[in-house]
Motif scaffolding. Structure first.
Motif, PDB file in Angstrom:
ATOM      1  N   ASP A 207       0.863  -1.178   0.000  1.00 41.24           N
ATOM      2  CA  ASP A 207       0.000   0.000   0.000  1.00 41.24           C
ATOM      3  C   ASP A 207       0.903   1.233   0.000  1.00 41.24           C
ATOM      4  OD1 ASP A 207      -2.411   1.313  -0.128  1.00 41.24           O
ATOM      5  OD2 ASP A 207      -2.672   1.421   2.046  1.00 41.24           O
ATOM      6  N   GLY A 208       0.337   2.367  -0.362  1.00 38.70           N
ATOM      7  CA  GLY A 208       1.136   3.583  -0.460  1.00 38.70           C
ATOM      8  C   GLY A 208       1.724   3.702  -1.851  1.00 38.70           C
ATOM      9  N   HIS A 209       2.680   4.614  -1.979  1.00 37.42           N
ATOM     10  CA  HIS A 209       3.238   4.883  -3.307  1.00 37.42           C
ATOM     11  C   HIS A 209       4.676   4.393  -3.384  1.00 37.42           C
ATOM     12  CE1 HIS A 209      -0.102   7.349  -4.764  1.00 37.42           C
ATOM     13  NE2 HIS A 209      -0.282   7.594  -3.483  1.00 37.42           N
ATOM     14  N   PRO A 210       4.999   3.622  -4.401  1.00 37.74           N
ATOM     15  CA  PRO A 210       6.371   3.115  -4.516  1.00 37.74           C
ATOM     16  C   PRO A 210       7.391   4.228  -4.735  1.00 37.74           C
ATOM     17  CG  PRO A 210       4.955   2.210  -6.271  1.00 37.74           C
ATOM     18  CD  PRO A 210       4.098   3.090  -5.426  1.00 37.74           C
ATOM     19  N   SER A 211       6.926   5.434  -5.064  1.00 39.18           N
ATOM     20  CA  SER A 211       7.878   6.555  -5.221  1.00 39.18           C
ATOM     21  C   SER A 211       8.329   7.101  -3.862  1.00 39.18           C
ATOM     22  CB  SER A 211       7.207   7.682  -6.002  1.00 39.18           C
ATOM     23  OG  SER A 211       6.085   8.142  -5.265  1.00 39.18           O
ATOM     24  N   ALA A 212       7.733   6.600  -2.765  1.00 37.88           N
ATOM     25  CA  ALA A 212       8.077   7.131  -1.432  1.00 37.88           C
ATOM     26  C   ALA A 212       9.552   6.868  -1.118  1.00 37.88           C
ATOM     27  CB  ALA A 212       7.201   6.470  -0.375  1.00 37.88           C
TER      28      ALA A 212
ATOM     29  N   ARG B 104       1.008   7.400   3.859  1.00 43.68           N
ATOM     30  CA  ARG B 104       0.898   6.452   2.741  1.00 43.68           C
ATOM     31  C   ARG B 104      -0.009   6.951   1.617  1.00 43.68           C
ATOM     32  NH1 ARG B 104      -1.888   0.991   4.859  1.00 43.68           N
ATOM     33  NH2 ARG B 104      -1.515   1.598   7.008  1.00 43.68           N
ATOM     34  N   ASN B 105      -0.801   7.974   1.919  1.00 42.10           N
ATOM     35  CA  ASN B 105      -1.699   8.479   0.882  1.00 42.10           C
ATOM     36  C   ASN B 105      -1.070   9.590   0.041  1.00 42.10           C
ATOM     37  OD1 ASN B 105      -3.932   6.810   1.628  1.00 42.10           O
ATOM     38  ND2 ASN B 105      -4.039   8.063   3.495  1.00 42.10           N
TER      39      ASN B 105
ATOM     40  N   ASP C 115       1.945  10.919  -2.539  1.00 42.36           N
ATOM     41  CA  ASP C 115       2.885  10.469  -3.556  1.00 42.36           C
ATOM     42  C   ASP C 115       4.184  11.282  -3.422  1.00 42.36           C
ATOM     43  OD1 ASP C 115       3.867   9.193  -5.716  1.00 42.36           O
ATOM     44  OD2 ASP C 115       2.347   9.890  -7.135  1.00 42.36           O
TER      45      ASP C 115
ATOM     46  N   GLY D 261       5.685  10.650   1.144  1.00 36.33           N
ATOM     47  CA  GLY D 261       4.934   9.386   1.079  1.00 36.33           C
ATOM     48  C   GLY D 261       5.548   8.271   1.906  1.00 36.33           C
TER      49      GLY D 261
ATOM     50  N   TYR E  56       5.732   3.839   1.680  1.00 38.57           N
ATOM     51  CA  TYR E  56       5.377   2.636   0.918  1.00 38.57           C
ATOM     52  C   TYR E  56       5.453   1.455   1.886  1.00 38.57           C
ATOM     53  CZ  TYR E  56       5.248  -0.644  -3.006  1.00 38.57           C
ATOM     54  OH  TYR E  56       4.895  -1.642  -3.878  1.00 38.57           O
TER      55      TYR E  56
END
Ligand code: URA
Length: 260
Positions: free
Chosen positions: A105-110, A149-150, A152, A156, A158
């Motif tokens: 969950d979350g953004h892999p760009s974190a 996690r929300n 980007d 962020g 991940y």
């Protein structure tokens, strides 16, 4: 049986006798069945090779599963293909008992990637990691250092787990399950390329560092695939031991400092 028979011929002759109804081999000498050597696991031979004359010693099943996992993980070139490879992996029995596959969950760009243990009941129901009580605490902990996690990008977070399927009754992951799914988690980290990895609790440490002992390890930077990795108390532990939040706060500040 003649010595000159090859392996496959001997096997065919044996199959034929079994088909005829033979269920006992009578030998010249009696067999002491209380003193037999440990049985060697037998795997079904591959179909129809005709030229092989000696049996090939099969690899032990556990080694095989880890090897298959490693090959699948290494051939994944993106998070999408990794996700598909993991979801289609049939060698982990946990898959059969779980309601949902839980990838991330979350953004892999974190810049920060959290690795937890395994889905619990809520995560299994929703198909997302850390959404139950421990997850709510995890969100509050990271919100305190400006991560969400929300979001980007830089602010962020991940999130993933060592295991993508819920262990029955929330039991601890077994070492062989961590070994089997470890190649996928490592590839997940390589593909997401975070600046910092957070190892949430003993099972993440065991799976990625090969060591446990979170009380001693927490607060000290480790290395996972060339990335700084911070072992921390798991939020489920913090719910049971609120006094340990003090150490968790120190670790969060260390992470924040590392991101500067
Ligand atoms: N605990 C974990 O380690 N992971 C989850 O996803 C939920 C609880």
């Amino acid at each position: 049986m003649e010595d000159s028979l090859g392996y496959w011929d001997a096997l065919a002759a044996l199959d034929w006798q079994v088909e005829l109804g033979a269920d006992e081999a009578i030998l010249d000498l009696p067999v002491d069945r209380f003193d037999l050597p440990a049985p060697v696991p037998v795997t079904k031979p591959a179909p129809a090779p005709v030229t092989v004359s000696a049996p090939v010693t099969p690899a032990t099943p556990e080694v095989d599963k880890v090897t298959i996992a490693r090959q699948l993980a290494e051939s994944a070139g993106s998070l999408e293909t990794l996700r598909a490879a993991m979801e289609g992996f049939e060698h982990c029995d946990l898959k059969r008992g779980a309601r949902n596959f839980v990838f991330s969950d979350g953004h892999p760009s974190a810049r920060v990637m959290v690795v937890g243990e395994a889905p619990g009941r809520d995560e299994d129901q929703q198909g997302k990691p850390f959404v139950g009580r421990a997850g709510q605490l995890l969100d509050k902990m990271f919100a305190a250092i400006g991560l969400d996690r929300n979001v980007d990008g830089d602010g962020g977070l991940y999130i993933t787990n060592m295991l993508p399927w819920r262990p029955p009754q929330n039991r601890d992951p077994k070492p062989e399950e961590l070994a089997m799914m470890g190649p996928f988690t490592r590839r997940h980290i390589e593909l997401a390329e975070p600046d910092v990895v957070v190892l949430m609790g003993n099972h993440a440490c065991a799976g990625l560092l090969g060591r446990r002992g979170i009380t001693r390890m927490r607060g000290n930077w480790e290395d996972v695939l060339g990335k700084p990795a911070m072992p921390m108390f798991h939020p489920a532990y913090l719910l049971r031991n609120p006094a340990a939040k003090r150490e968790a706060w120190a670790d969060l500040l260390a992470i924040k400092g590392r991101l500067r």
